[in-house]
Design an enzyme around this catalytic site. Structure first.
Site, PDB file in Angstrom:
ATOM      1  N   ASP A 207       0.878  -1.353   0.018  1.00 30.90           N
ATOM      2  CA  ASP A 207      -0.011  -0.025   0.047  1.00 30.90           C
ATOM      3  C   ASP A 207       0.900   1.313   0.099  1.00 30.90           C
ATOM      4  OD1 ASP A 207      -2.761   1.089   0.972  1.00 30.90           O
ATOM      5  OD2 ASP A 207      -1.764   2.008   2.146  1.00 30.90           O
ATOM      6  N   GLU A 246       1.654  -0.495  -4.964  1.00 31.63           N
ATOM      7  CA  GLU A 246       0.813   0.686  -5.182  1.00 31.63           C
ATOM      8  C   GLU A 246       1.698   1.934  -5.493  1.00 31.63           C
ATOM      9  OE1 GLU A 246      -3.247   2.806  -3.757  1.00 31.63           O
ATOM     10  OE2 GLU A 246      -1.731   2.535  -2.382  1.00 31.63           O
TER      11      GLU A 246
HETATM   12  C1  NOJ Z   1      -4.763   2.607  -0.916  1.00 25.34           C
HETATM   13  C2  NOJ Z   1      -5.691   1.658  -0.612  1.00 25.34           C
HETATM   14  O1  NOJ Z   1      -5.911   0.879  -1.800  1.00 25.34           O
HETATM   15  C3  NOJ Z   1      -6.866   2.257   0.047  1.00 25.34           C
HETATM   16  O2  NOJ Z   1      -8.023   1.517  -0.102  1.00 25.34           O
HETATM   17  C4  NOJ Z   1      -6.626   2.864   1.299  1.00 25.34           C
HETATM   18  O3  NOJ Z   1      -7.508   3.811   1.835  1.00 25.34           O
HETATM   19  C5  NOJ Z   1      -5.273   3.951   1.227  1.00 25.34           C
HETATM   20  N1  NOJ Z   1      -4.252   3.471   0.352  1.00 25.34           N
HETATM   21  C6  NOJ Z   1      -4.555   4.245   2.513  1.00 25.34           C
HETATM   22  O4  NOJ Z   1      -4.187   2.928   3.092  1.00 25.34           O
END
Ligand code: NOJ
Length: 513
Positions: A207, A246
């Protein structure tokens, strides 16, 4: 680089919404385990599970209270270990979600860091040394805790930023990236990874992977260095484990950070949106996969190709249908349009990801927000299995469900689509099977554009194979020397080959070899 990634096709599961095995209205780990045959039969050989850890769930579980404890609502650690084992028996790997940038403000580390007296966790989060001073350019909270300082947020107000240090330090309270407290945070996160890898998980989706070091340079090189360190731990101790970031900057994530894969996200840059979701830019929808939109594949290629060329020798760009943060493709695409997108996704280089329910064209639902989902909630509704109560998701009363199921009489289900050879589900299965059937379609096999212009035939070579795509509503022809001697291997729609040309019917895709 783990070999298995070459032929990996991932399936992302949002755990509260897949299958509720114990009947309390919320999906659970045993529910996922019970439906692994479905995942295998779809052709997916890897899973990504959104966070399954203890959490107050103010952000769907991305607000972690304890990294080493399974959220009771999903089951126990033993259930998760059994899920790993059952998945492995079916040839399916399992990635967990690692959230390294922040925790919940209910995490014991954070509670300790809020105390007035210094302690072991004082440097675990980003704190200023004064409650009346903020953090220029960054969100922060002051005046809520005993400690005389302000703390920085990484996302929502309940998600304080963990401290990996600052590259460009302008204040005395900013830790250096190699300060003991910053290194301790990094080691704590590696310890979390080892904990789950030792119990059978096969890696992590990471993440906000680019968010670790604050005031990093434009290449995020200090953050990337942390990930290279993590990668060397994996190479040494867990060489089969995979990491997908990500980040949506494959050059930084893959070349810089050593990630095996980086997502091609919709909210960074516009390559993905030109394919499926051009409406977000406002005005007419020019998405390439919308029939007769007049969309132009070159808008995607202009963005994608340099990223692909720059990273292909080191890792994979991961394209996907959508994810738990983004609208489902069915929001604007018809089943026929989605079939073509799946054929494209399964024949492109890199490692593809399918979000649960997109293989049957589940709707983007109009539902109230749940657990910090807001507009993302519409993509998080329960999986639609069959026409038993709650579409086979749960035996709980409808009012006790995590989110409402689709009550429309024509709600799509996996069971209905099983019966129809031309359904979206069976088309997706077909193209995933095709991908597994040819070494030239694997993640690392060569990719070269043969022809690309507007919504004319888009043709690309994968090794010795040729893929041809016509998303428009009118038949289109392509003439090219590379078609000579080729045969039709697999088709969606209509295709006729003759000598050096192919005639593609409206909305058609063909694999030639
Ligand atoms: C990206 C995640 O995919 C999302 O769902 C989340 O709210 C944020 N990062 C914060 O962790």
């Amino acid at each position: 680089m783990p070999e298995w990634l070459k032929d990996a096709v991932f399936y992302e599961i949002y755990p509260p919404s897949f299958r509720d095995e114990n009947g309390d209205g919320i999906g659970d780990l045993n529910g996922i385990t019970a439906r692994l045959d479905y995942v295998r039969d779809l052709g997916c050989n890897a899973l990504w599970l959104n966070p399954v850890f203890d959490s107050p769930f103010l952000d769907g579980g991305y607000d972690i209270r304890d990294y080493k404890k399974v959220a009771p609502r999903y089951g126990t650690e033993a259930d998760l270990v059994r899920l790993f084992a059952e998945a492995h028996q079916r040839g399916i790997r399992v990635l967990l979600d690692l959230v390294p940038g922040h925790t919940s403000d209910t995490h014991a580390w954070f509670q300790a860091s809020c105390r007035a007296e210094p302690n072991e966790y004082w440097g675990r989060y980003v704190w200023t040394d004064h409650p009346f001073a903020g953090i220029a350019g960054h969100p922060y909270i002051s005046g809520m805790k005993e400690r005389a300082g302000s703390y920085m947020l990484n996302f929502f107000a309940s998600q304080p930023a963990l401290n990996y240090g600052w590259l460009n330090r302008t204040e005395a309270w900013m830790s250096a990236v190699d300060a003991p407290e910053a290194l301790a945070t990094r080691e704590a996160m590696k310890d979390v990874m080892r904990y789950w890898l030792d119990r059978g998980c096969d890696g992590f989706r990471v993440d906000m992977a680019d968010s670790l070091v604050k005031n990093d340079d434009e290449n995020k090189s200090a953050t990337a260095a942390i990930w290279r360190d993590v990668r060397s731990m994996l190479d040494r101790d867990y060489p089969e484990a995979a990491l997908v970031s990500e980040w949506s900057n494959p050059v930084q994530a893959i070349n810089g950070g050593g990630f095996h894969m980086d997502f091609y996200l919709d909210h960074v840059g516009n390559g993905y949106n030109t394919l499926l979701r051009d409406y977000e830019a406002g005005g007419a929808d020019r998405s390439y996969f919308r029939k007769d939109s007049g969309g132009d594949i070159r808008r995607f290629l202009d963005d994608y190709l340099p990223k692909y060329e720059n990273t292909r020798s080191r890792g994979y760009i991961s394209m996907f249908t959508c994810n738990h943060d983004t609208p489902r493709p069915a929001r604007t695409l018809s089943a026929d349009e989605m079939k073509l997108y799946f054929a494209f996704l399964m024949t492109m280089p890199g490692v593809p990801f399918v979000y649960y329910g997109d293989e049957i064209g589940m709707k983007y639902a109009d539902v109230p927000t749940r657990e910090g989902g807001y507009q993302r909630t519409g993509s998080r509704t329960p999986m639609q299995w069959d026409h038993s109560p709650n579409l086979g998701f749960s035996i709980a009363r409808a009012e006790d469900l995590y989110l409402p199921v689709d009550t429309a009489p024509d709600a799509v289900t996996a069971a209905d689509q099983e019966q129809d050879p031309e359904s979206l589900l069976n088309t997706v299965r077909k193209w995933i099977a095709v991908r597994h059937g040819y070494a030239d379609l694997q993640a690392d096999a060569s990719f070269a554009v043969l022809s690309a212009a507007g919504q004319e035939v888009f043709a690309y070579q994968r090794g010795k194979l040729v893929c041809v795509l016509n998303p428009s509503g009118t038949a289109k022809q392509l003439r090219a020397g590379q078609l000579k001697g080729k045969k039709l291997l697999s088709v969606t729609g209509k295709a006729e080959l003759s000598e050096e040309s192919v005639l593609l019917g409206p909305q058609s895709f063909a694999l030639l070899g």
